[in-house]
Design a protein around this motif. Sequence first.
Motif, PDB file in Angstrom:
ATOM      1  N   ARG A   7       8.682  43.228   9.563  1.00  0.00           N
ATOM      2  CA  ARG A   7       9.156  43.636   8.234  1.00  0.00           C
ATOM      3  C   ARG A   7       8.021  43.805   7.230  1.00  0.00           C
ATOM      4  N   GLY A   8       6.788  43.710   7.679  1.00  0.00           N
ATOM      5  CA  GLY A   8       5.630  43.816   6.811  1.00  0.00           C
ATOM      6  C   GLY A   8       4.520  42.949   7.353  1.00  0.00           C
ATOM      7  N   VAL A   9       3.347  43.043   6.746  1.00  0.00           N
ATOM      8  CA  VAL A   9       2.184  42.312   7.250  1.00  0.00           C
ATOM      9  C   VAL A   9       2.492  40.818   7.340  1.00  0.00           C
ATOM     10  N   ASN A  10       2.318  40.281   8.545  1.00  0.00           N
ATOM     11  CA  ASN A  10       2.575  38.859   8.829  1.00  0.00           C
ATOM     12  C   ASN A  10       4.020  38.447   8.549  1.00  0.00           C
ATOM     13  N   GLN A  11       4.939  39.401   8.603  1.00  0.00           N
ATOM     14  CA  GLN A  11       6.349  39.106   8.370  1.00  0.00           C
ATOM     15  C   GLN A  11       7.167  39.507   9.607  1.00  0.00           C
ATOM     16  N   LEU A  12       7.517  38.516  10.413  1.00  0.00           N
ATOM     17  CA  LEU A  12       8.406  38.721  11.545  1.00  0.00           C
ATOM     18  C   LEU A  12       9.750  38.095  11.209  1.00  0.00           C
ATOM     19  N   SER A  13      10.823  38.840  11.450  1.00  0.00           N
ATOM     20  CA  SER A  13      12.173  38.380  11.123  1.00  0.00           C
ATOM     21  C   SER A  13      13.013  38.342  12.394  1.00  0.00           C
ATOM     22  N   TYR A  14      13.512  37.148  12.725  1.00  0.00           N
ATOM     23  CA  TYR A  14      14.343  36.980  13.923  1.00  0.00           C
ATOM     24  C   TYR A  14      15.767  37.385  13.550  1.00  0.00           C
ATOM     25  N   GLU A  15      16.231  38.522  14.077  1.00  0.00           N
ATOM     26  CA  GLU A  15      17.461  39.138  13.595  1.00  0.00           C
ATOM     27  C   GLU A  15      18.435  39.460  14.733  1.00  0.00           C
ATOM     28  N   GLU A  16      19.689  39.600  14.340  1.00  0.00           N
ATOM     29  CA  GLU A  16      20.741  40.089  15.236  1.00  0.00           C
ATOM     30  C   GLU A  16      20.845  41.595  15.026  1.00  0.00           C
ATOM     31  N   LEU A  17      20.675  42.366  16.109  1.00  0.00           N
ATOM     32  CA  LEU A  17      20.723  43.825  16.037  1.00  0.00           C
ATOM     33  C   LEU A  17      21.669  44.357  17.105  1.00  0.00           C
ATOM     34  N   PRO A  18      22.170  45.574  16.925  1.00  0.00           N
ATOM     35  CA  PRO A  18      22.990  46.160  17.987  1.00  0.00           C
ATOM     36  C   PRO A  18      22.145  46.485  19.217  1.00  0.00           C
ATOM     37  N   ILE A  19      22.723  46.316  20.386  1.00  0.00           N
ATOM     38  CA  ILE A  19      22.042  46.734  21.612  1.00  0.00           C
ATOM     39  C   ILE A  19      21.879  48.255  21.573  1.00  0.00           C
ATOM     40  N   PRO A  20      20.694  48.781  21.900  1.00  0.00           N
ATOM     41  CA  PRO A  20      20.489  50.232  21.837  1.00  0.00           C
ATOM     42  C   PRO A  20      21.500  50.992  22.698  1.00  0.00           C
ATOM     43  N   THR A  21      21.990  52.099  22.171  1.00  0.00           N
ATOM     44  CA  THR A  21      22.893  52.973  22.929  1.00  0.00           C
ATOM     45  C   THR A  21      22.068  53.982  23.717  1.00  0.00           C
ATOM     46  N   LEU A  22      22.603  54.396  24.854  1.00  0.00           N
ATOM     47  CA  LEU A  22      21.854  55.242  25.776  1.00  0.00           C
ATOM     48  C   LEU A  22      22.290  56.693  25.713  1.00  0.00           C
ATOM     49  N   GLU A  23      21.298  57.592  25.806  1.00  0.00           N
ATOM     50  CA  GLU A  23      21.554  58.987  26.127  1.00  0.00           C
ATOM     51  C   GLU A  23      21.704  59.098  27.644  1.00  0.00           C
ATOM     52  N   ALA A  24      22.099  60.290  28.098  1.00  0.00           N
ATOM     53  CA  ALA A  24      22.435  60.461  29.515  1.00  0.00           C
ATOM     54  C   ALA A  24      21.257  60.207  30.453  1.00  0.00           C
ATOM     55  N   ASP A  25      20.035  60.409  29.965  1.00  0.00           N
ATOM     56  CA  ASP A  25      18.860  60.275  30.835  1.00  0.00           C
ATOM     57  C   ASP A  25      18.091  58.985  30.606  1.00  0.00           C
ATOM     58  N   GLU A  26      18.676  58.030  29.894  1.00  0.00           N
ATOM     59  CA  GLU A  26      17.949  56.823  29.517  1.00  0.00           C
ATOM     60  C   GLU A  26      18.408  55.594  30.304  1.00  0.00           C
ATOM     61  N   VAL A  27      17.587  54.549  30.235  1.00  0.00           N
ATOM     62  CA  VAL A  27      17.862  53.298  30.940  1.00  0.00           C
ATOM     63  C   VAL A  27      17.683  52.132  29.960  1.00  0.00           C
ATOM     64  N   LEU A  28      18.577  51.154  30.066  1.00  0.00           N
ATOM     65  CA  LEU A  28      18.490  49.943  29.258  1.00  0.00           C
ATOM     66  C   LEU A  28      18.009  48.797  30.140  1.00  0.00           C
ATOM     67  N   VAL A  29      16.988  48.086  29.670  1.00  0.00           N
ATOM     68  CA  VAL A  29      16.414  46.970  30.425  1.00  0.00           C
ATOM     69  C   VAL A  29      16.597  45.676  29.636  1.00  0.00           C
ATOM     70  N   GLN A  30      17.143  44.662  30.307  1.00  0.00           N
ATOM     71  CA  GLN A  30      17.197  43.326  29.719  1.00  0.00           C
ATOM     72  C   GLN A  30      15.831  42.690  29.917  1.00  0.00           C
ATOM     73  N   VAL A  31      15.173  42.358  28.818  1.00  0.00           N
ATOM     74  CA  VAL A  31      13.807  41.831  28.877  1.00  0.00           C
ATOM     75  C   VAL A  31      13.832  40.379  29.341  1.00  0.00           C
ATOM     76  N   ARG A  32      13.104  40.101  30.406  1.00  0.00           N
ATOM     77  CA  ARG A  32      12.997  38.738  30.899  1.00  0.00           C
ATOM     78  C   ARG A  32      11.692  38.076  30.451  1.00  0.00           C
ATOM     79  N   VAL A  33      10.605  38.834  30.476  1.00  0.00           N
ATOM     80  CA  VAL A  33       9.305  38.342  30.026  1.00  0.00           C
ATOM     81  C   VAL A  33       8.548  39.490  29.363  1.00  0.00           C
ATOM     82  N   VAL A  34       7.826  39.169  28.292  1.00  0.00           N
ATOM     83  CA  VAL A  34       6.940  40.153  27.671  1.00  0.00           C
ATOM     84  C   VAL A  34       5.659  39.442  27.261  1.00  0.00           C
ATOM     85  N   GLY A  35       4.527  40.028  27.616  1.00  0.00           N
ATOM     86  CA  GLY A  35       3.255  39.429  27.260  1.00  0.00           C
ATOM     87  C   GLY A  35       2.915  39.684  25.799  1.00  0.00           C
TER      88      GLY A  35
END
Length: 348
Positions: A7-35
């Motif tokens: 949300r700005g420099v040094n501003q991270l906000s832990y938020e509830e957001l809608p799960i992204p909706t998919l177009e016909a050629d897209e894939v949704l991945v549930q993130v298990r780990v991110v470096g």
Amino acid sequence: MKAQVFRGVNQLSYEELPIPTLEADEVLVQVRVVGLCQSDIKKIRYPLYEPPRIFGHETAGTIAAVGSNVRKWQVGQRVAVMHHIPCMRCAYCLNDNFSMCDVYKNISTTAGFNPSGGGFAEYVKVPGHIVQNGGLIPIPNHITFEEASFVEPTNCCLKAVKKANIVPGQTVLVTGAGPIGLMFIMLVKYFGAKAIATDLIPSRIEKALNVGAEAAFDARDTELTTKIHALTDGMGVDVTLLAVPSDKAFFQALDCTRKGGKILFFAEFPDEVEIPINPNILYRREIDLMGSYSSSYRLQSLAADIVFNRRIDVNALISDRYSLQDLSQAVNQAIAPTSETYKILIYP
């Protein structure tokens, strides 16, 4: 879903957001780990991008949904996600400068807002261009999500090693023994060369030796150049990989790199840093200066092979694990590392 929104420099906000909706050629991945990558930290700490955005790009997870036109991928498959794929047709791509490609720069995975990687969320959407052109990599059954999250950073380091044309029998100086420097040491050894490392933290100097460096020194050692020349028959190293954004490290590299050698900038320096240099040093000693930014599509299969066949031990790089909710704390630790801080992983 939960996400960490910039949300700005040094501003991270832990938020509830809608799960992204998919177009016909897209894939949704549930993130298990991110470096947590240094480039993520830079984007959070400095005014480089307009908020709101969701960063995070060293992503591994499970396919949660596929668009109606997607045939190759199924729900439940475990995948490593590449957040950029080049167009393979522009002048940059035709010269193997994939990271300069506009498509590479502008089409990215997203968890919402302006596409910016999106791994710091419970779900990330993979655009059709990335789905169709090799941006999803199946994870073998014997490989953990943690290991798979290293495919992208391995590619970035591998690109630098290949660009510097490191070959068996050479000696390579790696400045900085953080997670990137340690990975360089592993790759240099894997390709048959010898690594010498420098760092300021004693435990990292010891860690460098543990993962395969032939020698490791305190970067403040006043006898550093003498010691490195002693290890290289008086010549100096063939290649220096700058894994820290330090002008002092660069000048050490000039002193320690042999005539006809190479110095590669891997770490990104602050924009305000300028390094004065007499061009005759480069001319008379025939030193090559080069930079290496991001990954190479051409090396994607090799990076996956190195990680998935455990040709280097990426598990040895992991030091800390944080929940997504505690991302700010993880960033703070990365900025001010303890003596045992190396790679930090985040778990949505």
